[in-house]
Scaffold this motif. Structure first.
Motif: not given
Length: 140
Positions: A34-35, A77-81, A103-108, A114-115
């Motif tokens: 998807a990314a 409900a853990s999230q990945t950053a 440089p980008v940041k994703g949280v999902g 996240a990607w």
């Protein structure tokens, strides 16, 4: 006056045609699907906005992503950053002609999400994208 307008239009058409070359995009398989689709879409928009045809053949623009930092939030409900450096570059004859890193940041909810959220931060009309396209056009 009419002759001048026709000459100007012809010159503009020729200058556009002179740059109208084909560039293919390559994103490695380690980037979640998807990314990868979002990155191809965003870079296609950038390139088409600069007058570059995207397709098979010709030069290749490589787009890579490298995770520089990974964090997990604790709890049910853990999230990945992820902090990711998205690097786009073009190589000719073993030499990198042009490159840029976003440089980008994703949280999902997981790494793939996240990607995806990080990839969506690449904006085709940003100053960084416009600067990269100018560099690309000068080397292409």
């Amino acid at each position: 006056m009419m002759k001048k307008m026709i000459l100007l239009a012809a010159a503009a058409l020729l200058s556009t045609a002179a740059f109208a070359q084909t560039l293919s995009l390559k994103v490695p398989e380690n980037v979640p699907e998807a990314a990868r689709e979002v990155l191809v879409q965003r870079f296609t928009q950038m390139l088409q906005g600069a007058g570059v045809t995207v397709g098979e053949g010709g030069e290749t623009l490589f787009i890579e992503g490298k995770v520089t930092d990974r964090m997990e939030t604790p709890g049910s409900a853990s999230q990945t950053a992820l902090n990711i450096d998205i690097r786009a570059y073009m190589v000719r004859g073993g030499e990198v002609l042009v490159e840029n890193t976003w440089p980008v940041k994703g949280v999902g909810s997981d790494e793939a999400d996240a990607w995806l959220r990080a990839a969506k931060q690449i904006l085709p009309r940003s100053k960084a994208a416009e600067s990269f396209m100018q560099q690309l056009k000068s080397k292409f």
